[in-house]
Design an enzyme around this catalytic site. Structure first.
Site, short mmCIF file in Angstrom:
data_model
loop_
_atom_site.label_atom_id
_atom_site.label_comp_id
_atom_site.label_asym_id
_atom_site.label_seq_id
_atom_site.Cartn_x
_atom_site.Cartn_y
_atom_site.Cartn_z
N CYS A 43 0.94 -1.39 0.00
CA CYS A 43 -0.01 0.05 0.18
C CYS A 43 0.78 1.02 -0.07
O CYS A 43 0.86 2.05 -0.85
CB CYS A 43 -0.87 0.02 1.17
SG CYS A 43 -1.69 1.56 1.51
N LYS A 52 -1.79 7.05 -5.83
CA LYS A 52 -2.73 8.25 -5.27
C LYS A 52 -1.94 9.56 -5.88
O LYS A 52 -2.41 10.67 -6.32
CB LYS A 52 -3.22 8.39 -4.13
CG LYS A 52 -4.88 7.99 -4.28
CD LYS A 52 -4.65 6.08 -4.26
CE LYS A 52 -5.39 5.38 -5.40
NZ LYS A 52 -5.27 3.93 -5.49
N ILE A 190 -6.68 -1.19 -10.79
CA ILE A 190 -5.24 -0.69 -10.89
C ILE A 190 -5.26 -0.28 -12.52
O ILE A 190 -4.98 0.85 -12.76
CB ILE A 190 -4.23 -1.73 -10.61
CG1 ILE A 190 -4.23 -2.16 -9.25
CG2 ILE A 190 -2.88 -1.25 -11.00
CD1 ILE A 190 -3.51 -3.04 -8.78
N GLU A 209 -9.82 -5.78 -21.89
CA GLU A 209 -10.39 -6.45 -20.66
C GLU A 209 -11.11 -7.80 -21.26
O GLU A 209 -11.93 -7.70 -22.42
CB GLU A 209 -11.27 -5.45 -20.00
CG GLU A 209 -12.44 -6.34 -19.11
CD GLU A 209 -12.14 -6.44 -17.91
OE1 GLU A 209 -11.38 -6.14 -17.17
OE2 GLU A 209 -12.59 -7.79 -17.74
N VAL A 273 -4.33 -7.98 -13.80
CA VAL A 273 -5.29 -8.95 -13.77
C VAL A 273 -5.69 -9.20 -12.57
O VAL A 273 -6.24 -10.50 -12.46
CB VAL A 273 -5.06 -9.96 -14.91
CG1 VAL A 273 -5.11 -9.46 -16.34
CG2 VAL A 273 -3.87 -10.70 -14.72
N ASP A 314 -4.55 -8.91 2.94
CA ASP A 314 -4.66 -9.61 1.49
C ASP A 314 -4.55 -10.84 1.30
O ASP A 314 -5.21 -11.62 0.57
CB ASP A 314 -3.81 -9.13 0.44
CG ASP A 314 -4.13 -7.45 0.01
OD1 ASP A 314 -5.03 -7.06 0.38
OD2 ASP A 314 -3.42 -7.08 -0.96
N ALA A 322 -6.63 -1.96 1.87
CA ALA A 322 -5.79 -1.44 2.78
C ALA A 322 -6.64 -1.22 4.03
O ALA A 322 -6.20 -1.59 5.05
CB ALA A 322 -5.02 -0.12 2.58
N HIS A 446 -23.56 23.80 2.87
CA HIS A 446 -23.77 24.02 1.33
C HIS A 446 -22.60 25.02 1.13
O HIS A 446 -22.20 25.87 2.00
CB HIS A 446 -25.04 25.01 1.32
CG HIS A 446 -25.41 25.55 -0.04
ND1 HIS A 446 -25.76 24.68 -1.10
CD2 HIS A 446 -25.23 26.80 -0.39
CE1 HIS A 446 -25.93 25.66 -2.15
NE2 HIS A 446 -25.57 26.53 -1.83
#
Ligand code: FAD
Ligand code: NAD
Length: 467
Positions: A43, A52, A190, A209, A273, A314, A322, A446
Protein backbone atom coordinates in the site's frame (compact mmCIF):
# COMPACT_ATOMS: atom_id res chain seq x y z
CA UNK A 1 21.76 -18.72 16.16
CA UNK A 2 20.22 -15.94 18.27
CA UNK A 3 17.03 -16.85 20.11
CA UNK A 4 14.17 -14.52 20.99
CA UNK A 5 10.96 -15.05 22.95
CA UNK A 6 7.92 -12.83 22.40
CA UNK A 7 4.19 -12.85 23.04
CA UNK A 8 3.32 -11.80 19.49
CA UNK A 9 5.21 -12.12 16.22
CA UNK A 10 3.83 -10.46 13.09
CA UNK A 11 5.17 -11.35 9.63
CA UNK A 12 4.82 -8.43 7.24
CA UNK A 13 4.63 -4.70 7.96
CA UNK A 14 1.97 -3.71 5.43
CA UNK A 15 -1.25 -2.00 6.58
CA UNK A 16 -2.41 -5.26 8.18
CA UNK A 17 0.82 -6.08 10.02
CA UNK A 18 1.96 -2.64 11.12
CA UNK A 19 -1.47 -1.63 12.48
CA UNK A 20 -1.66 -4.94 14.35
CA UNK A 21 1.81 -4.22 15.74
CA UNK A 22 1.03 -0.66 16.85
CA UNK A 23 -2.18 -1.67 18.64
CA UNK A 24 -0.58 -4.76 20.22
CA UNK A 25 2.30 -2.65 21.53
CA UNK A 26 -0.12 -0.04 22.87
CA UNK A 27 -2.04 -2.79 24.67
CA UNK A 28 1.13 -4.02 26.37
CA UNK A 29 1.91 -7.18 24.38
CA UNK A 30 5.59 -7.81 23.73
CA UNK A 31 5.60 -7.66 19.94
CA UNK A 32 8.06 -8.26 17.10
CA UNK A 33 7.26 -7.30 13.49
CA UNK A 34 9.38 -8.79 10.70
CA UNK A 35 9.47 -7.10 7.30
CA UNK A 36 11.59 -8.23 4.35
CA UNK A 37 11.27 -4.98 2.39
CA UNK A 38 10.10 -1.61 3.64
CA UNK A 39 7.58 -0.78 6.38
CA UNK A 40 4.18 0.09 4.93
CA UNK A 41 3.97 -2.88 2.55
CA UNK A 42 2.40 -2.80 -0.90
CA UNK A 43 0.00 0.00 0.00
CA UNK A 44 2.53 2.54 1.11
CA UNK A 45 5.45 1.64 -1.15
CA UNK A 46 3.98 0.44 -4.46
CA UNK A 47 0.21 0.73 -4.10
CA UNK A 48 -2.32 3.14 -2.61
CA UNK A 49 -0.04 6.06 -1.83
CA UNK A 50 2.25 6.24 -4.89
CA UNK A 51 -0.70 5.56 -7.21
CA UNK A 52 -2.74 8.36 -5.66
CA UNK A 53 0.24 10.70 -5.91
CA UNK A 54 0.57 9.86 -9.61
CA UNK A 55 -3.18 10.31 -10.15
CA UNK A 56 -2.96 13.75 -8.52
CA UNK A 57 0.01 14.83 -10.64
CA UNK A 58 -1.68 13.53 -13.80
CA UNK A 59 -4.87 15.44 -12.95
CA UNK A 60 -2.95 18.67 -12.42
CA UNK A 61 -1.00 18.25 -15.65
CA UNK A 62 -4.13 17.39 -17.59
CA UNK A 63 -5.98 20.46 -16.29
CA UNK A 64 -3.11 22.74 -17.26
CA UNK A 65 -2.83 21.03 -20.64
CA UNK A 66 -6.54 21.52 -21.24
CA UNK A 67 -6.12 25.25 -20.50
CA UNK A 68 -3.33 25.41 -23.07
CA UNK A 69 -5.48 23.64 -25.67
CA UNK A 70 -8.55 25.92 -25.55
CA UNK A 71 -9.62 27.12 -29.01
CA UNK A 72 -9.34 30.84 -28.28
CA UNK A 73 -6.56 30.28 -25.77
CA UNK A 74 -8.78 31.01 -22.76
CA UNK A 75 -10.76 28.41 -20.77
CA UNK A 76 -14.42 28.77 -19.76
CA UNK A 77 -13.25 29.94 -16.32
CA UNK A 78 -11.01 32.55 -17.95
CA UNK A 79 -7.63 30.88 -17.48
CA UNK A 80 -5.08 30.59 -20.26
CA UNK A 81 -1.72 28.82 -20.28
CA UNK A 82 1.04 29.03 -22.89
CA UNK A 83 2.32 25.47 -22.74
CA UNK A 84 1.99 22.60 -20.28
CA UNK A 85 5.11 20.58 -19.51
CA UNK A 86 5.91 17.80 -17.10
CA UNK A 87 9.24 16.49 -15.83
CA UNK A 88 8.33 12.89 -14.96
CA UNK A 89 11.61 12.29 -13.12
CA UNK A 90 10.73 15.17 -10.78
CA UNK A 91 7.18 13.88 -10.38
CA UNK A 92 8.56 10.47 -9.37
CA UNK A 93 11.03 12.09 -6.97
CA UNK A 94 8.17 13.99 -5.32
CA UNK A 95 6.12 10.76 -5.08
CA UNK A 96 9.12 8.89 -3.59
CA UNK A 97 9.49 11.69 -1.05
CA UNK A 98 5.93 11.14 0.20
CA UNK A 99 6.55 7.38 0.38
CA UNK A 100 9.81 7.92 2.28
CA UNK A 101 8.12 10.25 4.77
CA UNK A 102 5.43 7.64 5.45
CA UNK A 103 7.99 4.77 5.71
CA UNK A 104 9.72 6.70 8.46
CA UNK A 105 6.33 7.45 10.03
CA UNK A 106 5.41 3.75 10.25
CA UNK A 107 8.80 2.82 11.76
CA UNK A 108 8.44 5.67 14.25
CA UNK A 109 4.93 4.64 15.29
CA UNK A 110 6.03 1.03 15.85
CA UNK A 111 8.96 2.23 17.96
CA UNK A 112 6.71 4.57 19.94
CA UNK A 113 4.45 1.60 20.75
CA UNK A 114 7.43 -0.39 22.01
CA UNK A 115 7.41 -2.82 19.06
CA UNK A 116 10.63 -4.35 17.74
CA UNK A 117 10.83 -4.04 13.94
CA UNK A 118 13.22 -6.54 12.35
CA UNK A 119 14.27 -6.28 8.72
CA UNK A 120 14.50 -9.78 7.24
CA UNK A 121 12.83 -12.84 5.75
CA UNK A 122 10.60 -14.80 8.10
CA UNK A 123 10.09 -18.53 7.69
CA UNK A 124 8.02 -20.88 9.86
CA UNK A 125 9.64 -23.89 11.51
CA UNK A 126 6.40 -24.79 13.25
CA UNK A 127 3.26 -23.03 14.50
CA UNK A 128 5.16 -21.37 17.37
CA UNK A 129 8.59 -20.89 15.84
CA UNK A 130 9.84 -18.67 13.07
CA UNK A 131 13.39 -18.16 11.82
CA UNK A 132 14.24 -14.69 10.62
CA UNK A 133 17.21 -14.15 8.33
CA UNK A 134 18.54 -10.62 8.64
CA UNK A 135 21.68 -9.81 6.60
CA UNK A 136 22.64 -13.50 6.65
CA UNK A 137 22.23 -13.72 10.43
CA UNK A 138 19.52 -16.07 11.68
CA UNK A 139 17.33 -15.49 14.72
CA UNK A 140 14.94 -18.14 16.00
CA UNK A 141 11.84 -16.51 17.44
CA UNK A 142 9.49 -18.40 19.76
CA UNK A 143 6.10 -16.70 19.96
CA UNK A 144 2.89 -17.38 21.90
CA UNK A 145 0.92 -16.18 18.88
CA UNK A 146 1.89 -15.50 15.27
CA UNK A 147 0.14 -13.27 12.76
CA UNK A 148 0.71 -13.81 9.03
CA UNK A 149 0.35 -10.53 7.14
CA UNK A 150 2.42 -11.29 4.05
CA UNK A 151 0.01 -9.64 1.63
CA UNK A 152 -0.35 -10.19 -2.09
CA UNK A 153 1.53 -9.92 -5.38
CA UNK A 154 0.51 -9.19 -8.96
CA UNK A 155 -0.83 -12.07 -11.05
CA UNK A 156 1.45 -12.78 -14.01
CA UNK A 157 -0.10 -14.10 -17.24
CA UNK A 158 1.70 -17.12 -18.70
CA UNK A 159 1.36 -15.65 -22.21
CA UNK A 160 2.72 -12.29 -21.09
CA UNK A 161 5.54 -12.87 -18.59
CA UNK A 162 6.85 -9.75 -16.86
CA UNK A 163 9.99 -8.23 -18.41
CA UNK A 164 11.24 -4.75 -19.29
CA UNK A 165 8.24 -4.04 -21.54
CA UNK A 166 5.49 -6.13 -19.93
CA UNK A 167 5.18 -4.74 -16.43
CA UNK A 168 3.14 -4.83 -13.25
CA UNK A 169 1.83 -1.79 -11.37
CA UNK A 170 5.05 -1.70 -9.34
CA UNK A 171 7.14 -0.88 -12.43
CA UNK A 172 4.51 1.45 -13.89
CA UNK A 173 4.67 3.52 -10.71
CA UNK A 174 8.36 4.09 -11.40
CA UNK A 175 8.41 4.61 -15.17
CA UNK A 176 11.21 7.01 -16.08
CA UNK A 177 9.40 8.20 -19.16
CA UNK A 178 5.80 8.47 -20.24
CA UNK A 179 5.15 5.66 -22.73
CA UNK A 180 3.85 7.04 -26.03
CA UNK A 181 1.66 3.93 -26.43
CA UNK A 182 0.49 2.05 -23.34
CA UNK A 183 -1.59 -1.14 -23.46
CA UNK A 184 -3.31 -2.01 -20.19
CA UNK A 185 -4.39 -5.64 -19.81
CA UNK A 186 -7.18 -5.84 -17.20
CA UNK A 187 -9.71 -3.03 -16.81
CA UNK A 188 -10.22 -3.26 -13.05
CA UNK A 189 -9.07 -1.02 -10.20
CA UNK A 190 -5.38 -0.71 -11.02
CA UNK A 191 -5.71 -0.80 -14.80
CA UNK A 192 -8.18 2.07 -14.84
CA UNK A 193 -6.59 4.17 -12.09
CA UNK A 194 -3.16 4.01 -13.73
CA UNK A 195 -4.42 3.83 -17.33
CA UNK A 196 -6.40 7.05 -16.84
CA UNK A 197 -3.37 8.73 -15.28
CA UNK A 198 -1.08 7.85 -18.19
CA UNK A 199 -3.75 8.97 -20.67
CA UNK A 200 -3.77 12.33 -18.87
CA UNK A 201 0.02 12.43 -18.96
CA UNK A 202 -0.11 12.03 -22.75
CA UNK A 203 0.09 8.27 -23.45
CA UNK A 204 -2.17 6.73 -26.07
CA UNK A 205 -3.85 4.14 -23.86
CA UNK A 206 -5.68 0.97 -24.90
CA UNK A 207 -7.42 -1.09 -22.22
CA UNK A 208 -7.89 -4.80 -22.94
CA UNK A 209 -10.49 -6.46 -20.70
CA UNK A 210 -11.56 -10.10 -20.87
CA UNK A 211 -15.04 -9.53 -19.43
CA UNK A 212 -17.76 -7.81 -21.43
CA UNK A 213 -17.33 -4.49 -19.60
CA UNK A 214 -14.81 -2.50 -17.60
CA UNK A 215 -14.82 -2.54 -13.80
CA UNK A 216 -17.08 -5.60 -13.77
CA UNK A 217 -17.11 -5.49 -9.95
CA UNK A 218 -19.36 -2.40 -10.11
CA UNK A 219 -22.80 -2.13 -11.75
CA UNK A 220 -23.13 -0.57 -15.19
CA UNK A 221 -24.97 2.54 -13.94
CA UNK A 222 -22.06 3.41 -11.64
CA UNK A 223 -19.38 2.87 -14.27
CA UNK A 224 -21.13 4.73 -17.12
CA UNK A 225 -19.67 8.19 -16.22
CA UNK A 226 -16.18 6.61 -16.03
CA UNK A 227 -16.58 5.14 -19.52
CA UNK A 228 -17.73 8.53 -20.85
CA UNK A 229 -14.65 10.17 -19.41
CA UNK A 230 -12.31 7.51 -20.82
CA UNK A 231 -13.80 8.22 -24.23
CA UNK A 232 -13.21 11.97 -23.77
CA UNK A 233 -9.61 11.21 -22.83
CA UNK A 234 -9.17 9.20 -26.04
CA UNK A 235 -8.67 5.86 -24.27
CA UNK A 236 -9.50 2.87 -26.50
CA UNK A 237 -11.44 0.16 -24.73
CA UNK A 238 -11.53 -3.44 -25.95
CA UNK A 239 -13.86 -5.65 -23.94
CA UNK A 240 -14.43 -9.38 -24.24
CA UNK A 241 -10.84 -9.48 -25.50
CA UNK A 242 -7.81 -11.53 -24.44
CA UNK A 243 -4.20 -10.40 -24.75
CA UNK A 244 -2.31 -13.38 -26.11
CA UNK A 245 1.24 -12.33 -26.96
CA UNK A 246 3.67 -9.43 -27.03
CA UNK A 247 6.39 -9.07 -29.62
CA UNK A 248 9.49 -7.25 -28.36
CA UNK A 249 10.86 -6.78 -31.87
CA UNK A 250 8.02 -4.64 -33.23
CA UNK A 251 6.41 -3.70 -29.89
CA UNK A 252 3.02 -5.11 -30.82
CA UNK A 253 0.51 -6.69 -28.46
CA UNK A 254 -1.63 -9.36 -30.10
CA UNK A 255 -5.17 -9.54 -28.78
CA UNK A 256 -8.00 -11.88 -29.63
CA UNK A 257 -11.74 -11.22 -29.68
CA UNK A 258 -14.04 -14.07 -30.74
CA UNK A 259 -11.34 -15.73 -32.85
CA UNK A 260 -10.39 -12.41 -34.47
CA UNK A 261 -6.79 -11.43 -33.81
CA UNK A 262 -5.46 -7.90 -34.05
CA UNK A 263 -2.29 -6.07 -33.09
CA UNK A 264 -1.99 -3.03 -30.87
CA UNK A 265 1.19 -0.92 -30.85
CA UNK A 266 2.56 -0.69 -27.32
CA UNK A 267 5.82 0.64 -25.89
CA UNK A 268 4.78 -0.81 -22.55
CA UNK A 269 2.16 -3.36 -21.55
CA UNK A 270 0.78 -2.93 -18.05
CA UNK A 271 -0.73 -6.19 -16.77
CA UNK A 272 -3.31 -5.64 -14.02
CA UNK A 273 -5.43 -8.78 -13.94
CA UNK A 274 -5.67 -9.12 -10.16
CA UNK A 275 -3.44 -9.99 -7.24
CA UNK A 276 -2.83 -13.33 -5.54
CA UNK A 277 -2.00 -14.18 -1.95
CA UNK A 278 1.72 -14.31 -1.13
CA UNK A 279 1.60 -17.91 0.09
CA UNK A 280 5.10 -19.04 -0.79
CA UNK A 281 8.47 -18.22 0.74
CA UNK A 282 7.44 -18.26 4.39
CA UNK A 283 6.66 -21.93 4.92
CA UNK A 284 2.93 -22.42 4.46
CA UNK A 285 3.61 -26.03 3.54
CA UNK A 286 5.25 -26.59 6.94
CA UNK A 287 2.02 -25.45 8.60
CA UNK A 288 -0.59 -26.96 6.24
CA UNK A 289 -3.07 -24.17 6.95
CA UNK A 290 -6.49 -24.49 5.37
CA UNK A 291 -6.85 -22.31 2.29
CA UNK A 292 -9.90 -21.32 0.27
CA UNK A 293 -9.66 -20.25 -3.39
CA UNK A 294 -5.94 -19.61 -2.96
CA UNK A 295 -6.22 -17.50 0.21
CA UNK A 296 -5.73 -18.39 3.89
CA UNK A 297 -9.03 -19.32 5.51
CA UNK A 298 -9.85 -17.48 8.76
CA UNK A 299 -12.60 -17.26 11.37
CA UNK A 300 -14.25 -14.19 12.93
CA UNK A 301 -11.09 -13.56 15.01
CA UNK A 302 -8.87 -13.92 11.93
CA UNK A 303 -7.56 -17.21 13.37
CA UNK A 304 -6.40 -19.76 10.82
CA UNK A 305 -7.02 -23.51 11.00
CA UNK A 306 -4.07 -23.69 13.46
CA UNK A 307 -4.61 -22.38 16.99
CA UNK A 308 -2.40 -19.39 17.79
CA UNK A 309 -1.74 -18.62 14.12
CA UNK A 310 -3.69 -15.69 12.69
CA UNK A 311 -3.86 -14.24 9.17
CA UNK A 312 -4.86 -10.71 8.18
CA UNK A 313 -4.99 -8.51 5.09
CA UNK A 314 -4.70 -9.48 1.43
CA UNK A 315 -3.48 -12.98 2.27
CA UNK A 316 -7.05 -13.67 3.47
CA UNK A 317 -8.65 -12.67 0.14
CA UNK A 318 -11.18 -10.16 -1.14
CA UNK A 319 -11.79 -7.39 -0.68
CA UNK A 320 -8.06 -6.70 -0.93
CA UNK A 321 -8.20 -3.21 0.51
CA UNK A 322 -5.85 -1.47 2.89
CA UNK A 323 -8.56 -0.26 5.29
CA UNK A 324 -9.93 -3.80 5.65
CA UNK A 325 -6.38 -5.05 6.32
CA UNK A 326 -5.92 -2.39 9.02
CA UNK A 327 -9.27 -3.20 10.65
CA UNK A 328 -8.33 -6.89 10.79
CA UNK A 329 -4.92 -6.02 12.25
CA UNK A 330 -6.48 -3.94 14.99
CA UNK A 331 -9.04 -6.64 15.74
CA UNK A 332 -6.42 -9.37 16.19
CA UNK A 333 -4.30 -7.21 18.52
CA UNK A 334 -7.31 -6.45 20.71
CA UNK A 335 -8.41 -10.12 20.68
CA UNK A 336 -4.94 -11.25 21.76
CA UNK A 337 -4.89 -8.61 24.48
CA UNK A 338 -7.98 -10.28 25.92
CA UNK A 339 -10.68 -7.92 24.66
CA UNK A 340 -14.05 -9.35 23.68
CA UNK A 341 -14.02 -8.50 19.97
CA UNK A 342 -14.85 -10.28 16.75
CA UNK A 343 -15.39 -9.23 13.11
CA UNK A 344 -18.76 -7.47 13.18
CA UNK A 345 -18.37 -4.72 10.57
CA UNK A 346 -21.53 -3.86 8.69
CA UNK A 347 -19.68 -2.71 5.60
CA UNK A 348 -16.26 -2.21 4.05
CA UNK A 349 -16.40 0.89 1.86
CA UNK A 350 -14.59 0.80 -1.47
CA UNK A 351 -13.31 3.68 -3.54
CA UNK A 352 -12.08 3.41 -7.09
CA UNK A 353 -9.93 6.45 -7.84
CA UNK A 354 -10.90 6.61 -11.48
CA UNK A 355 -12.11 9.80 -13.16
CA UNK A 356 -14.75 10.34 -11.92
CA UNK A 357 -14.27 8.46 -8.66
CA UNK A 358 -16.61 5.67 -7.58
CA UNK A 359 -17.48 5.05 -3.94
CA UNK A 360 -19.61 2.25 -2.55
CA UNK A 361 -20.68 1.11 0.91
CA UNK A 362 -23.13 -1.64 1.80
CA UNK A 363 -25.40 -3.34 -0.70
CA UNK A 364 -25.80 -2.50 -4.37
CA UNK A 365 -29.35 -2.56 -5.79
CA UNK A 366 -28.69 -6.02 -7.27
CA UNK A 367 -27.28 -7.41 -4.04
CA UNK A 368 -30.25 -6.07 -2.05
CA UNK A 369 -32.64 -7.64 -4.56
CA UNK A 370 -30.76 -10.96 -4.44
CA UNK A 371 -31.12 -10.92 -0.66
CA UNK A 372 -34.87 -10.31 -1.11
CA UNK A 373 -34.75 -7.09 0.88
CA UNK A 374 -37.27 -5.31 -1.37
CA UNK A 375 -34.98 -2.34 -2.02
CA UNK A 376 -35.97 1.11 -3.11
CA UNK A 377 -33.29 2.74 -5.27
CA UNK A 378 -33.06 6.52 -5.53
CA UNK A 379 -30.47 8.62 -7.36
CA UNK A 380 -29.70 12.31 -7.18
CA UNK A 381 -27.70 13.73 -10.12
CA UNK A 382 -24.78 16.13 -9.66
CA UNK A 383 -26.26 18.26 -12.46
CA UNK A 384 -28.58 19.58 -9.71
CA UNK A 385 -25.73 20.25 -7.23
CA UNK A 386 -24.25 23.76 -7.08
CA UNK A 387 -20.86 22.62 -5.84
CA UNK A 388 -20.47 20.13 -8.70
CA UNK A 389 -21.39 22.83 -11.21
CA UNK A 390 -18.93 25.31 -9.72
CA UNK A 391 -16.20 22.66 -9.91
CA UNK A 392 -17.06 22.22 -13.61
CA UNK A 393 -17.78 18.55 -12.94
CA UNK A 394 -21.49 17.80 -12.84
CA UNK A 395 -21.13 14.23 -14.17
CA UNK A 396 -22.26 11.51 -11.78
CA UNK A 397 -24.77 11.01 -9.00
CA UNK A 398 -25.42 9.78 -5.47
CA UNK A 399 -27.53 6.66 -5.06
CA UNK A 400 -29.25 5.35 -1.97
CA UNK A 401 -30.50 1.79 -1.62
CA UNK A 402 -33.04 1.60 1.21
CA UNK A 403 -35.49 -0.94 2.45
CA UNK A 404 -38.93 0.00 1.17
CA UNK A 405 -40.77 -0.98 4.32
CA UNK A 406 -38.42 0.23 7.06
CA UNK A 407 -36.43 3.03 5.36
CA UNK A 408 -33.20 1.41 6.64
CA UNK A 409 -30.23 2.43 4.49
CA UNK A 410 -28.86 -0.78 2.95
CA UNK A 411 -26.30 0.72 0.59
CA UNK A 412 -24.89 4.02 -0.61
CA UNK A 413 -23.00 4.62 -3.83
CA UNK A 414 -21.77 7.63 -5.74
CA UNK A 415 -19.81 8.41 -8.85
CA UNK A 416 -18.39 11.86 -9.38
CA UNK A 417 -15.23 13.96 -9.22
CA UNK A 418 -14.01 14.00 -5.60
CA UNK A 419 -16.71 11.71 -4.18
CA UNK A 420 -14.11 9.51 -2.43
CA UNK A 421 -14.52 11.82 0.57
CA UNK A 422 -18.19 10.80 0.85
CA UNK A 423 -17.03 7.31 1.87
CA UNK A 424 -16.91 8.30 5.55
CA UNK A 425 -20.51 9.53 5.59
CA UNK A 426 -21.62 6.45 3.67
CA UNK A 427 -20.00 3.88 5.95
CA UNK A 428 -20.92 5.77 9.12
CA UNK A 429 -24.59 5.76 8.07
CA UNK A 430 -24.56 2.03 7.41
CA UNK A 431 -22.48 1.13 10.47
CA UNK A 432 -24.94 3.08 12.67
CA UNK A 433 -28.02 1.55 11.03
CA UNK A 434 -29.30 4.92 9.77
CA UNK A 435 -32.69 5.39 8.19
CA UNK A 436 -33.03 7.59 5.11
CA UNK A 437 -35.04 9.87 7.44
CA UNK A 438 -31.91 10.38 9.65
CA UNK A 439 -29.77 11.51 6.72
CA UNK A 440 -32.58 13.61 5.22
CA UNK A 441 -33.03 15.39 8.58
CA UNK A 442 -29.30 16.11 9.02
CA UNK A 443 -28.13 19.57 7.96
CA UNK A 444 -25.49 19.15 5.23
CA UNK A 445 -23.21 22.14 4.62
CA UNK A 446 -23.79 24.17 1.47
CA UNK A 447 -22.36 24.12 -1.14
CA UNK A 448 -20.91 20.61 -0.94
CA UNK A 449 -21.16 17.39 -2.92
CA UNK A 450 -22.46 15.79 0.27
CA UNK A 451 -25.73 17.64 -0.19
CA UNK A 452 -26.31 15.08 -2.95
CA UNK A 453 -26.52 12.42 -0.22
CA UNK A 454 -29.12 14.38 1.75
CA UNK A 455 -31.08 15.11 -1.43
CA UNK A 456 -31.03 11.44 -2.50
CA UNK A 457 -32.49 10.56 0.91
CA UNK A 458 -35.11 13.34 0.70
CA UNK A 459 -35.98 12.01 -2.74
CA UNK A 460 -36.33 8.47 -1.33
CA UNK A 461 -38.90 9.92 1.08
CA UNK A 462 -40.68 11.68 -1.79
CA UNK A 463 -39.68 15.12 -0.49
CA UNK A 464 -36.77 16.18 -2.73
CA UNK A 465 -36.05 19.91 -2.75
CA UNK A 466 -33.71 20.36 -5.66
CA UNK A 467 -34.73 17.61 -8.08
P1 FAD B 1 0.96 -5.86 1.95
O1 FAD B 1 0.72 -4.42 1.93
O2 FAD B 1 1.22 -6.56 0.66
O3 FAD B 1 2.16 -6.11 2.96
C1 FAD B 1 2.71 -7.37 3.17
C2 FAD B 1 4.14 -7.19 3.63
O4 FAD B 1 4.66 -8.45 4.04
C3 FAD B 1 5.07 -6.68 2.53
O5 FAD B 1 5.70 -5.49 2.95
C4 FAD B 1 6.06 -7.82 2.33
O6 FAD B 1 7.37 -7.36 2.03
C5 FAD B 1 6.02 -8.52 3.68
N1 FAD B 1 6.40 -9.94 3.61
C6 FAD B 1 5.91 -10.89 2.78
N2 FAD B 1 6.48 -12.08 3.04
C7 FAD B 1 7.35 -11.88 4.06
C8 FAD B 1 8.25 -12.73 4.76
N3 FAD B 1 8.34 -14.03 4.50
N4 FAD B 1 9.00 -12.17 5.73
C9 FAD B 1 8.93 -10.85 6.03
N5 FAD B 1 8.10 -10.01 5.40
C10 FAD B 1 7.31 -10.50 4.43
N6 FAD B 1 -6.11 -0.47 -1.34
C11 FAD B 1 -6.92 0.51 -0.89
O7 FAD B 1 -7.63 0.31 0.10
N7 FAD B 1 -6.97 1.74 -1.49
C12 FAD B 1 -6.21 2.02 -2.58
O8 FAD B 1 -6.28 3.14 -3.10
C13 FAD B 1 -5.37 1.01 -3.10
N8 FAD B 1 -4.58 1.24 -4.17
C14 FAD B 1 -3.75 0.26 -4.62
C15 FAD B 1 -2.96 0.54 -5.74
C16 FAD B 1 -2.10 -0.44 -6.22
C17 FAD B 1 -1.26 -0.13 -7.42
C18 FAD B 1 -2.02 -1.70 -5.56
C19 FAD B 1 -1.07 -2.74 -6.04
C20 FAD B 1 -2.79 -1.97 -4.46
C21 FAD B 1 -3.68 -1.00 -3.98
N9 FAD B 1 -4.50 -1.23 -2.88
C22 FAD B 1 -5.34 -0.24 -2.43
C23 FAD B 1 -4.49 -2.53 -2.17
C24 FAD B 1 -3.62 -2.43 -0.90
O9 FAD B 1 -2.32 -2.06 -1.26
C25 FAD B 1 -3.60 -3.76 -0.19
O10 FAD B 1 -4.93 -4.16 0.10
C26 FAD B 1 -2.83 -3.68 1.12
O11 FAD B 1 -1.50 -3.29 0.91
C27 FAD B 1 -2.84 -5.03 1.84
O12 FAD B 1 -2.10 -4.93 3.02
P2 FAD B 1 -1.37 -6.22 3.66
O13 FAD B 1 -0.73 -5.71 4.90
O14 FAD B 1 -2.30 -7.34 3.73
O15 FAD B 1 -0.27 -6.64 2.59
P1 NAD C 1 -9.11 -6.21 -10.35
O1 NAD C 1 -9.70 -7.47 -9.89
O2 NAD C 1 -9.68 -4.94 -9.85
O3 NAD C 1 -9.21 -6.12 -11.94
C1 NAD C 1 -8.69 -7.11 -12.76
C2 NAD C 1 -9.40 -7.00 -14.10
O4 NAD C 1 -8.69 -7.80 -15.02
C3 NAD C 1 -10.83 -7.48 -14.05
O5 NAD C 1 -11.67 -6.55 -14.68
C4 NAD C 1 -10.77 -8.81 -14.82
O6 NAD C 1 -11.97 -9.11 -15.48
C5 NAD C 1 -9.64 -8.53 -15.77
N1 NAD C 1 -8.93 -9.72 -16.28
C6 NAD C 1 -8.62 -10.85 -15.62
N2 NAD C 1 -7.90 -11.68 -16.41
C7 NAD C 1 -7.74 -11.04 -17.60
C8 NAD C 1 -7.07 -11.36 -18.81
N3 NAD C 1 -6.42 -12.51 -18.95
N4 NAD C 1 -7.12 -10.47 -19.83
C9 NAD C 1 -7.77 -9.28 -19.69
N5 NAD C 1 -8.42 -8.94 -18.55
C10 NAD C 1 -8.39 -9.79 -17.52
O7 NAD C 1 -7.54 -6.34 -10.06
P2 NAD C 1 -6.38 -5.25 -10.08
O8 NAD C 1 -6.79 -4.06 -10.83
O9 NAD C 1 -5.16 -5.98 -10.48
O10 NAD C 1 -6.26 -4.87 -8.56
C11 NAD C 1 -5.94 -5.89 -7.57
C12 NAD C 1 -6.57 -5.56 -6.25
O11 NAD C 1 -5.94 -4.41 -5.70
C13 NAD C 1 -8.05 -5.21 -6.36
O12 NAD C 1 -8.82 -6.35 -6.14
C14 NAD C 1 -8.26 -4.21 -5.28
O13 NAD C 1 -8.77 -4.87 -4.14
C15 NAD C 1 -6.88 -3.65 -4.97
N6 NAD C 1 -6.84 -2.23 -5.39
C16 NAD C 1 -7.67 -1.34 -4.79
C17 NAD C 1 -7.64 -0.02 -5.17
C18 NAD C 1 -8.56 0.94 -4.50
O14 NAD C 1 -9.08 0.62 -3.45
N7 NAD C 1 -8.77 2.12 -5.04
C19 NAD C 1 -6.80 0.40 -6.17
C20 NAD C 1 -5.97 -0.52 -6.77
C21 NAD C 1 -5.99 -1.84 -6.37
Amino acid sequence: MKVLQTQLLIIGAGPAGYVCGIRAGQLGLSTVVVEQRKPGGTCLNVGCIPSKALIHAANEFHTVREFSHQGDGVSASGISVQEARIDLAKTMQWKDGIVGQLNAGVSGLLKKSGVQLMQGDARFEDGKTVVVTENGVETRIHADNIVIATGSEPVELSDLPFNDSVVSSTDALSFNEIPAQLAVVGGGYIGLELGTSFAKLGSKVTVVESEDRLLPQYDAELTAPVLDRLQLLGVSVLTHTQAIAFSESDHMLTVKESDQERKIPADKVLVTVGRRARLTGWGLTELSLTTKDGFVDIDEHCQTSMRGVFAIGDITGEPMLAHRAMAQGELVARHLAGQNVSWDKQCIPAVCFTDPEIVTAGLSPDQATEQQLAPKVTTFPFTANGRALSLQRDDGFVRVVSQQETNVVLGLQAVGAGVSELSAAFSLAIEMGALVDDIAATIHAHPTLSEGLQEACLKALGTALHN
